[in-house]
Design a protein around this motif. Structure first.
Motif, PDB file in Angstrom:
ATOM      1  N   TRP A   1      -5.064   9.577  -8.629  1.00 40.33           N
ATOM      2  CA  TRP A   1      -5.203   8.946  -7.279  1.00 40.33           C
ATOM      3  C   TRP A   1      -5.837   7.889  -7.545  1.00 40.33           C
TER       4      TRP A   1
ATOM      5  N   MET B   1       0.770  -1.302  -0.107  1.00 39.93           N
ATOM      6  CA  MET B   1       0.050   0.217  -0.017  1.00 39.93           C
ATOM      7  C   MET B   1       0.885   1.254   0.027  1.00 39.93           C
ATOM      8  N   GLU B   2       1.774   1.465   0.882  1.00 39.29           N
ATOM      9  CA  GLU B   2       2.527   2.443   1.054  1.00 39.29           C
ATOM     10  C   GLU B   2       3.077   3.000  -0.161  1.00 39.29           C
TER      11      GLU B   2
ATOM     12  N   GLN C   1       0.750   3.539  -3.361  1.00 39.38           N
ATOM     13  CA  GLN C   1       0.233   4.677  -3.273  1.00 39.38           C
ATOM     14  C   GLN C   1       1.170   6.071  -3.655  1.00 39.38           C
TER      15      GLN C   1
ATOM     16  N   ARG D   1      -6.714   4.132  -5.041  1.00 39.64           N
ATOM     17  CA  ARG D   1      -6.102   3.568  -3.790  1.00 39.64           C
ATOM     18  C   ARG D   1      -6.736   2.031  -3.764  1.00 39.64           C
TER      19      ARG D   1
END
Ligand SMILES: *Cc1c(COP(=O)(O)O)cnc(C)c1O
Length: 438
Positions: free
Chosen positions: A393, A380-381, A384, A395
């Motif tokens: 953007w 995720m980190e 992103q 997610r």
């Protein structure tokens, strides 16, 4: 990023909860300055094409002149008045507009603050309905696995037991009945084999079940799965046959996202109770609605309490209702149908070929929804940060990289989104699992 921004982000990190992330070791948050059209502008200067529509709620874009006007005009009259004993034009118009576009039998509207609350309201309606009929033993819910209906307690009790971490809340959670998740794929030939087990659950539990609740056609936060309309039709049939109310949670699917006004329209069925949220104000404010039939409303009203036992402080907030009316007015032009079919064909052309990619398990598209299910879980980190570098953007969660762009997205904007997805798929650090090279 200047000093003030750094200080703000530091405070945010230390004191402000964000959804579904650790407070002691949170994933980073990006500071937003403003948003316009399909763009989110970060304080650090980047302009990102929004592929998420702010959790699927933005339809006509950010900072929309018509929606802004509706809000400003209404704020000059009144921002809010209580709804007990008082009523007002924005709410009356909204309910009129909702009844006009909803399946015919839905004639009564209960307005509330958020999607989860509208699900609570739907569930309470179904329990009060059977209580009024002298059948208070019908107090359970029947639903399917992989569902998502919100984060409050009754809503949580019908979310997928594993994703929803039911074991943590076991002592206070309603004990409901779960059928397997729908298997028949939206795009494949229907095979009714899976209905045997489903009907068995209806038969076994009919005496104790008040309502069946499901997200029509698309299971959203529980896995972004598209299932067959015939499955939904069968559910409606069983509800009639076994005296169970049908609740359609259209919070994600309602108002055009799948290519029809409501998910239920794909199966040409009418629910007894329907929840709307997310898209209701075009992504401007928090507002939700629970619609029901005359039969549901009258039965509740003729029961022991004499009324429905719910009444939020900010029920029918005039600002929210006014902006919802403005958003529905834009939908009423019908332009959304071309917008969604344009997004759909663009995503089909650019995401479906990813089915051949080594890192992809399945890529699928329905209406304004594009999903790339990967083999390995995303980091995720890292991913992103990469998406932000790539100007978008997006997610993801788990193994799901998906987009639900605002209806107004054009070719260039959509292209940026799909290119970013193709790019990260070739970058090993975006995934926790094995790299492509190994
Ligand atoms: C988002 C969502 C909810 C919950 O809505 P909130 O506004 O987040 O409370 C309920 N059901 C479905 C299908 C959703 O997608």
């Amino acid at each position: 990023m200047n000093k003030k921004h750094t200080k703000m982000l530091n405070f945010d990190k230390n004191h402000v909860w964000h959804p579904y992330t650790s407070m002691s070791n949170p994933l980073p948050s990006f500071l937003v300055d403003s948003a316009e059209g399909v763009y989110i502008k970060l304080a650090s200067g980047e302009k990102l094409v929004d592929g998420m529509s702010s959790w699927w709620s933005v339809l006509h874009g950010y900072n929309h002149p018509k929606l802004n006007d509706a809000l400003i005009e209404q704020s000059k009259k009144m921002a809010h008045v209580m709804f007990g004993g008082l009523t007002h034009e924005p709410a009356i118009n909204l309910c009129k507009n909702l009844i006009a576009i909803s399946p015919k039998p839905l004639q009564k509207v209960f307005l509330s603050d958020s999607g989860s609350v509208s699900v609570e309201v739907a569930i309470k309606m179904s329990l009060q309905y059977w209580h009024s009929k002298g059948k208070s033993e019908k107090h359970k819910l029947l639903t399917v696995k992989n569902g998502y209906h919100g984060d409050t307690f009754a809503a949580m009790s019908v979310c997928d037991p594993v994703n929803g971490m039911h074991q943590i809340f076991e002592p206070v959670l309603m004990q409901n009945v779960f059928a397997p998740a729908p298997q028949g794929d939206f795009f494949e030939t229907w095979n009714d084999k899976e209905l045997v087990e489903l009907e068995k659950l209806f038969v076994e539990h009919q005496h104790e079940v008040a309502a069946f609740i499901i997200e029509p056609i698309v299971q959203g936060a529980g896995g972004m799965r598209f299932y067959h309309p015939q499955y939904l039709q069968a559910c409606r049939e069983y509800c009639d046959k076994y005296n169970i109310l049908f609740i359609a949670d259209e919070i994600a699917t309602g108002l055009g996202r799948t290519g029809k006004m409501f998910g239920c329209n794909w199966a040409e069925i009418n629910p007894d109770i329907m929840c709307l949220g997310k898209t209701l104000t075009g992504g401007y404010m928090t507002l939700a609605a629970t619609l029901c039939t005359d039969d549901v409303a009258n039965t509740i009203s003729d029961g022991e309490a004499g009324c429905f036992m719910h009444g939020p402080t900010f029920m029918a907030n005039p600002l929210a209702c006014a902006v919802a009316n403005a958003s529905l007015q834009i939908l009423d032009t019908g332009e959304w149908q071309q917008q969604i079919s344009f997004i759909e064909s663009f995503l089909q052309a650019h995401l479906l070929p990813l089915n051949n990619h080594d890192r992809v398990n399945n890529a699928r598209v329905l209406g304004g929804i594009g999903v790339v299910e990967t083999i390995d879980t995303v980091d995720m980190e890292y991913i992103q940060k990469r998406f932000v570098e790539l100007g978008v953007w997006i997610r993801p969660f788990g193994k799901l990289i998906y987009i639900m762009p605002p209806f107004i997205s054009n070719r260039d904007e959509l292209n940026l989104l799909v290119t970013a997805i193709s790019t990260v798929l070739n970058e090993a650090p975006c995934f926790n699992g094995l790299s492509l090279e190994q």
